[in-house]
Design a protein around this motif. Structure first.
Motif, short mmCIF file in Angstrom:
data_model
loop_
_atom_site.label_atom_id
_atom_site.label_comp_id
_atom_site.label_asym_id
_atom_site.label_seq_id
_atom_site.Cartn_x
_atom_site.Cartn_y
_atom_site.Cartn_z
N PHE A 6 41.67 51.46 -51.26
CA PHE A 6 42.28 50.06 -52.28
C PHE A 6 43.47 50.29 -52.41
O PHE A 6 43.99 51.15 -52.46
CB PHE A 6 41.17 50.58 -53.53
CG PHE A 6 40.34 50.01 -53.62
CD1 PHE A 6 39.25 49.16 -52.81
CD2 PHE A 6 38.96 51.23 -53.46
CE1 PHE A 6 37.97 48.35 -52.93
CE2 PHE A 6 37.72 50.64 -53.22
CZ PHE A 6 36.97 49.85 -52.89
N THR A 7 43.67 49.45 -53.59
CA THR A 7 45.56 49.17 -54.02
C THR A 7 45.99 49.83 -54.83
O THR A 7 44.91 50.90 -55.62
CB THR A 7 46.00 47.64 -54.41
OG1 THR A 7 44.68 47.41 -55.24
CG2 THR A 7 45.54 46.81 -53.41
N ALA A 8 47.41 50.77 -54.98
CA ALA A 8 47.47 51.23 -55.69
C ALA A 8 47.38 51.25 -57.11
O ALA A 8 46.85 51.44 -57.69
CB ALA A 8 49.05 51.37 -56.41
N GLY A 9 47.55 49.68 -57.51
CA GLY A 9 46.92 49.36 -58.96
C GLY A 9 45.34 49.03 -59.54
O GLY A 9 44.92 49.92 -60.10
N SER A 10 44.51 49.64 -57.96
CA SER A 10 43.42 49.92 -58.37
C SER A 10 43.01 50.77 -59.22
O SER A 10 42.16 50.96 -60.06
CB SER A 10 41.95 49.06 -57.41
OG SER A 10 42.84 49.88 -56.41
N ILE A 11 44.07 51.89 -58.20
CA ILE A 11 43.51 53.15 -58.13
C ILE A 11 44.48 53.50 -60.05
O ILE A 11 43.41 54.34 -60.47
CB ILE A 11 44.45 53.85 -57.40
CG1 ILE A 11 43.91 53.47 -55.93
CG2 ILE A 11 44.35 55.69 -58.23
CD1 ILE A 11 42.77 54.23 -55.73
N VAL A 12 45.14 52.93 -60.79
CA VAL A 12 45.72 53.04 -61.99
C VAL A 12 44.86 52.26 -62.20
O VAL A 12 44.44 52.75 -64.07
CB VAL A 12 46.69 52.26 -61.82
CG1 VAL A 12 47.47 51.89 -63.16
CG2 VAL A 12 48.29 52.97 -60.74
N GLY A 13 43.86 51.23 -62.01
CA GLY A 13 42.91 50.31 -62.93
C GLY A 13 41.79 51.71 -63.56
O GLY A 13 41.60 52.49 -64.15
N PHE A 14 41.78 52.29 -63.01
CA PHE A 14 40.50 53.82 -62.76
C PHE A 14 41.11 55.22 -63.87
O PHE A 14 39.95 54.83 -64.17
CB PHE A 14 40.32 54.12 -60.87
CG PHE A 14 39.29 55.07 -61.06
CD1 PHE A 14 37.83 54.78 -60.87
CD2 PHE A 14 39.28 56.23 -61.31
CE1 PHE A 14 37.09 55.40 -60.89
CE2 PHE A 14 38.15 57.53 -61.18
CZ PHE A 14 36.93 57.05 -60.65
N LEU A 15 41.69 54.94 -63.03
CA LEU A 15 43.16 56.05 -63.69
C LEU A 15 42.92 56.40 -65.74
O LEU A 15 43.11 56.47 -66.26
CB LEU A 15 43.57 56.89 -63.36
CG LEU A 15 43.80 56.91 -62.04
CD1 LEU A 15 45.08 58.09 -61.38
CD2 LEU A 15 43.01 58.56 -62.32
N ILE A 16 43.18 54.71 -66.11
CA ILE A 16 43.12 54.20 -67.17
C ILE A 16 42.40 53.59 -68.37
O ILE A 16 42.15 53.71 -69.16
CB ILE A 16 44.95 53.52 -67.65
CG1 ILE A 16 44.12 52.34 -66.79
CG2 ILE A 16 46.00 53.80 -67.12
CD1 ILE A 16 45.42 51.28 -67.37
N PHE A 17 41.11 53.01 -67.37
CA PHE A 17 39.97 52.28 -67.69
C PHE A 17 39.03 53.39 -68.19
O PHE A 17 38.47 53.88 -68.44
CB PHE A 17 39.91 51.51 -67.11
CG PHE A 17 38.66 50.40 -67.56
CD1 PHE A 17 38.79 50.07 -68.40
CD2 PHE A 17 37.37 50.84 -67.01
CE1 PHE A 17 37.83 49.17 -69.40
CE2 PHE A 17 36.00 49.84 -67.59
CZ PHE A 17 36.37 49.17 -68.45
#
Lengths: 316, 251
Positions: free
Chosen positions: A258-269
């Motif tokens: 997945f994209t970096a943005g989606s990993i960030v989504g996982f980690l902040i959400f």
């Protein structure tokens, strides 16, 4: 039978992992209840709203509590007169920027140390925005009435009789018994464990059922485009309900798909909200506030994740 | 108000004491290894003691003003995990969990690339043409082999794990798999090596085996029309083994 064993393993492991922290959270909440007065809190809160939000947002750095323990503390602070916006910012940011979480994020993404900064930065920013907005959008008492003060007329009657609800914590007390301070703290802790624990267990059960019976492929098959992958990872974070102290290791395993943005989504959400937290929130705040809060958390985290795709030099 | 035996307080006392006992039981018997990374065990001790203290405190609440009549429904939520803990008494995750967790190995090579405290420069130890792999260096060796499948071609490897087969796999293929825990069983991930074995129909799912084989280069399709090189073990010998006491790899 094999699946029952798998379900029970995951279910019990979430409880074994979460309970110590729920008890710690309940204990901290009880200590605040007993020792910190409304007046003191009133004095400590900065006059400037944004300064206040910023201070609460970075408090996680010295307040190492993960998401299981944070809700009872946030609830107690609101009852003690901390404004809703600050309490929510506190509740959302502490599980992201506490030192243990940042360390585990660092280790999980050894090849990409920027992930720590992005996670902490965007997490804190989101928490401030969400806290600010929920404060603006909510009027009146956000906390659900406890079962004991719903019948207010009746309760008033009781109050005089028992000196009941003297402390305003919504629990059932028997102050006439004159407890010692330790007894009072233990009593509060025990009641808080019941309040939070029952919802936590329900959430843990749902999460383990989903982990056991719904193939992860179903979720990941939603897509791996820029936007759809963010949705996938946020949905995963919500369903899996894993502790923010280890979620980075799980996020990493998706880093290639997945994209970096989606990993960030996982980690902040994930640390802000998941199945078990939603249930605990629903048991704590009024339904309207919970819906608003879920909506805000979802949309702000989504926007932040999209934006993180544009951070220069941030690729996995 | 008269002081009487309070049924709600009694149920709560039973719940606290049972939870405390359950925590004690799995700590004492070592079953905790089925649920948790060793680094988390200290918190389970904290939980055991805290629950014990609350139970003792609750004991003194048993006789109380009887002003609540209804039994609280929330207690049911606490009784469910207790029931599962004592009567189902789960022994950890088995191969049936793999399908729904997804086996991350296949998705791309460097799954374990950033495994905690593992530096990419660490070399694999090869003794007498055989790669040394055990529970301690599992992720590190795996990572290396996935990254440079080519470099270790022809080396012999001996590795333990459970057999996992999927409908997507080629006929003679199976995976010798392990579960990796970073905190608790809820975050278990499955890793492993693809094996090729002519008589793999003799193997049953969830069976623990030790395999010896020669490393070769294999391919798996990640997406449509996109293939990724992975290490493939051409199996020479398979022995059934007992399920090990520590069945997870901890990272």
């Amino acid at each position: 039978m094999y699946q029952l064993s798998n379900f029970s393993t995951v279910f019990l492991s979430i409880i074994l992992e979460g309970f110590p922290f729920i008890i710690i959270g309940a204990l901290v909440s009880s200590i605040i209840q007993v020792f910190v007065s409304e007046e003191l809190i009133g004095k400590l809160i900065p006059r400037n709203k944004f300064l206040g939000l910023l201070c609460t947002a970075i408090m996680g750095l010295v307040f190492p509590v993960c998401e299981c323990a944070i809700i009872p503390i946030a609830r107690r602070l609101i009852k003690k007169g901390v404004p809703l916006n600050m309490a929510v910012t506190f509740m959302l940011s502490v599980p992201i920027i506490n030192p243990v979480v940042l360390m585990s994020t660092y280790y999980a993404f050894l090849g990409q140390p920027m992930m720590v900064l992005v996670r902490a930065g965007l997490g804190v920013t989101s928490a401030i925005i969400i806290g600010f907005l929920i404060g603006e959008l909510t009027q009146g008492n956000p906390i659900k009435d406890g079962p004991h003060n719903t019948k207010s007329a009746d309760c008033h009657h009781h109050e005089q009789k028992h000196a009941y609800h003297q402390c305003g914590c919504g629990h059932h007390h028997h102050h006439q018994e004159r407890k010692s301070i330790i007894g009072e703290i233990l009593g509060h802790t025990s009641e808080e464990l019941y309040d939070i624990g029952k919802l936590f267990i329900m959430g843990a059960g749902l999460s383990s059922a989903m982990q056991t019976f719904i193939p992860r492929e179903y979720i990941t098959s939603i897509g791996n485009g820029t936007l759809s992958s963010i949705l996938v990872m946020m949905l995963l974070a919500f369903v899996l309900s894993i502790c923010s102290e280890t979620d980075a290791f799980i996020a990493r395993t998706f880093a290639n798909q997945f994209t970096a943005g989606s990993i960030v989504g996982f980690l902040i959400f994930g640390p802000m909200i998941d199945i078990k937290n939603t249930l605990v929130l629903a048991g704590t705040f009024k339904a309207k506030v919970v819906v608003k809060l879920l909506f805000l958390i979802f949309s702000i985290c989504f926007i932040m994740s999209v934006l993180s795709n544009f951070i220069p030099g941030f690729v996995l | 108000l008269r002081k009487r035996f309070n049924i709600n307080e009694f149920i709560w006392f039973v719940i606290l004491i049972s939870f405390s006992y359950y925590f004690y039981k799995i700590l004492y018997s070592g079953e905790i290894a089925n649920f948790m990374h060793p680094k988390m065990i200290k918190y389970v001790y904290v939980g055991f003691m805290a629950l014990g203290i609350l139970a003792i405190y609750q004991f003194f609440n048993l006789i109380k003003d009887h002003d609540e009549h209804e039994i609280k429904y929330g207690y049911i939520m606490f009784l469910i995990p207790l029931f599962l803990g004592f009567f189902v008494s789960p022994k950890g995750l088995n191969a049936y969990a793999v399908k729904n967790r997804g086996i991350s190995v296949f998705q791309k090579a460097n799954t374990a690339s950033a495994a905690k405290n593992v530096k990419n420069e660490d070399e694999i130890v090869v003794i007498g043409g055989e790669i040394v792999i055990d529970d301690k260096n599992y992720l590190q060796v795996m990572n290396k082999l996935y990254k440079e499948a080519n470099k270790y071609k022809g080396k012999r490897i001996k590795v333990k794990g459970f057999v996992y087969k999927d409908t997507d796999f080629e006929k003679d293929n199976f995976v010798v798999a392990r579960m990796v825990l970073s905190c608790c069983a809820a975050d278990a991930e499955v890793v492993g090596f693809m094996c090729e074995y002519k008589e793999d129909n003799k193997l049953s799912k969830d069976e623990w085996v030790q395999i010896t084989g020669i490393l070769a280069e294999g391919y798996i399709s990640v997406k449509k029309d996109e293939k990724v090189a992975i290490p493939l073990i051409k199996v020479e010998k398979i022995t059934s083994i007992e399920e090990p006491a520590n069945k997870y790899i901890y990272q």
